[in-house]
Structure formats: C-alpha cells, structure tokens
Enzyme design. Sequence first.
Site: not given
Length: 711
Positions: A350, A387
């Site tokens: 993330d 990401e």
Amino acid sequence: MSIPLKKRLKEGTAHERGAVWDGIGVNFAIFSANATAVEVCLFDKDGKTEIERIKLPEYTDQVFHGWIPDIYPGQLYGYRVHGPYEPDAGHRFNPNKLLLDPYARAHQGELVWDPALFGYQLGHKDLDLSFDEQDSAPFVPKSVITRPVQDPVHRPRTRWSDSIIYETHVKGYTQLHPDVPETLRGTYAGLATKPIIDRMKSLGITAVELLPTQSFVNDHYLQEKGLTNYWGYNTIGFFAPESRYASDPEDPAAEYRRMVAAFHNAGLEVIMDVVYNHTAEGNELGPTLSFKGIDNLSYYRLIPDNMRYYINDTGTGNTFNLSNLRVIQFVADSLRYWANDIGVDGFRFDLGTILARERQGGFDTESGFLRVCRQDPTLSTVKLIAEPWDIGPGGYQVGNFPPSWAEWNDKFRDTVRDFWRGEARAGELAPRLLGSPDLFNHSGRQTWASVNFVTAHDGFTLADCTRYNEKHNEANGEGGKDGSSDNRSCNYGTEGLTDNPEINETRERQLRNMLATLLLSQGTPMILAGDEFARTQDGNNNAYCQDSAISWINWDIRESGESLTRFTTRLTTLRRRFPILHRHRFLTEAYNEELDIKELTWVSAGGGEIAEDEWDTAQCFGLMLDGRAQPSGIIRRGADATLLIVFNSWHDIVEFTLPEAEGEGWKLLIDTNQPEAGDAIEENVFPAKHVYAVTGRSLLLFALDGSATSS
C-alpha cells in the site's frame, strides 16, 4: 519457596528481535536507539492483571535484551519503555503506557478507546506537550508468546506471465456464503473451505490477493459513528494475524497457515496486501500503542526543524521511517516471517512510493528498502507489487519501480473505462493492451510488471461503473465528501437499477467488454472479487468503513450474473490456451524477415493497417497478434496461434473487414454481444476480407483457423 523470575534473569542475546521461546524460557529483545530502560510486563491468562515486571538487563547495539526462564507459549506480555518525554525533540517515552511488541506473532484482546491510551492529557491546554500518568494496560491488547514454526512450505510458484490475481476480503467473501458453515463464515478457515477454493479454481485465477490481514485498529472516530475500519489499512501488529478473522482465537497464525496451505494444495498462490507506510498511532495527537512509545524518533519521519510534528505523506497522520536501517530491518524481518513461516507467496505494498522515499529527497530506486528486497534471498523470490503512488513529493511513480517489481497500473484502469464509455480513442488504449511499454519497457522489465485492473477494492465495483455517474457514500457518515469524484463511469441513462431492457443490455455488454479487455491484454490481470457476477455496492465507492451488506459479497446471484461468470471463465481459459495473450516480453511491430511475419499489427475497420492520422479518431480498430514469433528455444502449446481482437467503443454497428492472413479463415471465439455462444461460436469461420458487422460497444476475438492448437 520458588525464586522470582527476575532473580533468575540472564542477559540473553540481541541478535533476534521479539520474544523467542527456546523450550525452557524466552529471550526478549527490542530495539530502541533513545530509550533508557525497558521492562517486560507479564500478565495472567485473561490479560487483566499484571503479575510481574522485569527490567531487561542488557543493552547491545541499540537493542535491550534479556532471557527469562519458565515462560511458555500462551504467556501474555507487554513492554514499558523509559526515556525522555520531549515532544519538541521527537521523544515520546511514557512508561505508564503498555506497549505491544513490534515482533509479537499474536495479540490477545481488543483495543478499548480510553484517555489512558494517550501519552499526554486529553483536553490539556498544552495538548501533547503535557504528560499523562494513567496506566493504559487495561485498555490495550497484549502480546502473546508463540511456538516457533517448523512446517515446510510447498509453493505453486506460478510464473508471473501466467498469473491472474483475484482481490478479495477475508470476511466479506464468505460472510454470506451459503456453502460455508456459519461458524466459519468471515474467517481464515472459512476462506479455506472446499466450496470457496473450488469456485476460485474454476474461475481460472492463479492467486488470491487479500486485503490487510495483519493486526489492525478500529479508528475511534469510526466507532463513534457505529462504523469500523473494514478494509484494515490501520496496522499495529506487523507479525500478528488479525484475530477478528480467526475461528480459533487461541492460535490465529496456525489457522492462517492452514488457509495458505489449502490454497497451495489447490495450486493457488496467496498475496498479502501490507501497510508498511504508516501505523495506527496517528500523529502527535494519536495514541501511544507501540512504536511511538518505543522510539518515536527512529520509527517515524518527523519534520526536521520541528520534530514535535510528523511528516504525513500517507494522509493518515504519520509516515514510517524507511530511512532508518533498524526500521528497514524490522520491515524485512516481518516480510520474511510471512513468506517463510506462514507461506504467503507475495505482497502488495500500500502506498509503495513511501517505502522508497529517502529522508532528504523523493522517490529513489536505489533506496535502502528497495535494495534490501532485491538482494534478500527470500524477498527476491516472492511476488512484490507496489501501489506506486502517495500524496508526498514526487508521489506518482507508475512505471518507475526497479526490476523484479510489479506495479498497479491505474493508467490501464482509467483508459479502459474511458475507452468503453466513448471518452478515449484507439491511440490511448493501444499501449495499455500491450502491457504499457511506454511505462514499463526499460531496465529489462517485462510485461508482467504492469498489474492491469479496471476495478479494485477502492472505488466502484465493475457493475457500479455501468450503473452510476456519481458516488453514493451516504452510509459513510461524511456527507458524501469522502471518496473520489473522478469515477470515469457511465449509467447509460438512469442512475442506479432500472427495468429498462435496452439500458440493462448495454450495461451487461459493457461489463463483458471491460473484463475481456482486462483478460486479453498483455500484463498481469487483477479481477476484483464479485465483478465476475456483477456485484454491486449500491454506488458506494469508498466502502472502507462498511463491515456490512454494502461490502459483503451477496451470493444470491441472478442469472445474468451466472452468465457473466461463465463468460469470465471462458476468458481465463482462452488466456491460458493462447500464450500470445500473456507473453513475458513486450511484443513488437518490427518485421521479422526470418519468419516473414509481424508480431503485432494494428488493423483499421477497413482491414488494412491503421494510418498514423487515424489513431486520434478511431473508436473501432483491431489488434492482430502472430504467435509464431517465439523467443528462441521456447515451444509451448498454442504458441503458433494468430489472433485478432476487435474493439468497437462506438455506439453504432461498424462494418469491419477481416484482414488477410495465412490460414483457412477467421474463427470467432468471443463476441461480447453473444455471451452465451460458448464453444458453439467456434463453428463460425469467416474468410479473409469478410465484412463483419460489429455491434456497437462490443469486443470480438478471432483465431486464424488452422493456426491455433486446442487446449
């Protein structure tokens, strides 16, 4: 009379962090560059009573350590860390706050929001400059001593180029599933049941990507509104599985390992979504739960000329300090634990850009963390997915991660959505179909580095992309202000559900178009769970706080959903059947004199090659792939297939002339206007130069008859 544990304390070792049981006692070791002392607090079985407090006797290389005898697996403990409480200097030590061990393999109990959790006095005029003396132990989870894991891991080791990822949520996938026993719904064990794994396997996916399952905290502001942090992007225990998903609260890690093993036995990989960019402790006004009280100055990025405050590149209040070597070591140790001991096959990071941002600059492909991953004997062999964006300086880095990394490609998402709603032309879609070579074809990277997706947990589901022009997040309690307004969606005339058959037919065809584009493109496709049967969140595009029917998958699937599932399965079958659809190297338009072929040819609706001046206007075009141009020495079933994919985003029928090619004609394999044709559609063979009426808003796949070996 027995001798108290503290009287039999030994110095132990500093080399292995955490609480390590050796059969007769436990070695405790905890890093802190700025603390003055560390105490281990032992608790009774229910975690309510502190039964002994023992000061660690040694300090070696910034690690406090000690060995305590007669402690066994199941023992509850926590740390109290002494040192200066000087927020302006970055120090927030407060021994009144019981702290979770960063290396704890398990937690027991839930966080109870109370003023005692904070290192300062809530409501004090000096805010976090004040000092709070309340004991937080009654309100925090306790760390748990666990047994070392000895079980070997047998991985599927699916090649990147063969991978199809399926993103889902442990609880949401099984909470309403009728074939999962009620006692197992919403758990790791429930996800590992035969009906669930059989369904995933039959769909044709190769890897399951799970939203965060490391121990996380429910935000106080959400609890006050009767909501919860459902997605889990609020980690506090980077070694501990989230216990709320365990059917066996006594040993969540063992249940997690059994789940991973069940997927492996079915040939499926498990990828964890991990959040090493921030923790649940928030900013200077947040609670003191672990890292903040152990060594705030080391674990977090602080504003250099005002260290009371945190750098907030995450939007969550704090940013983990991956410039500190001990913090890099902690993250790498955590990742190795999940890979080696639990058995997971990869990680999706993330806000991954943060992990490669050094202290004095922006994104750096030679950052300490990225270097560790490339040379580590474990991490260099598992799947690593970034990401590649955050809100910090230089935060958008799609395509810029180093070799061995894959990345979420939001340009694929945006362009595919735009193309099918008529807002993008052929020239914009073309590179996305080829693995985005404009972004990824450098440094020896291959097509699989582009993780292609049209939807993910964050945003509209695929069905909602065709039903809503606007987000509908009222249930989140933020007045509709949360979530993105840039959805690139289209409701085709009516917001939400409708009985209009023409609108519904268009919507269903658009679902097939986007799924087909995803699964017939070069790169690594990722499907959002439930999209294969048109799952909806009723227009909520930010369901992070919805542990409810909004987020849970509803398995009462309509016939149209079953049809879409069959269509999706056909796509994954064809992707496996034709290696030309998932090459690891980038395809080229260059002419191969030796084979007298071009690997790829862009085809206009007239049947010839697209002219340069057509790219900016064409809404109907074809991509012809000649699979005979294989890398030297590689022979695979179906490798010689010549395929033609036709894309028509125009709302009207387009007369498309099938191009000339060696073979007996073009066999139709997919027509999104005929979803149920199945294998029978392969009976349709059309000669070169045949003019095919391509339905408005549709996609077709042809194979040159005689060139394609059967699966």
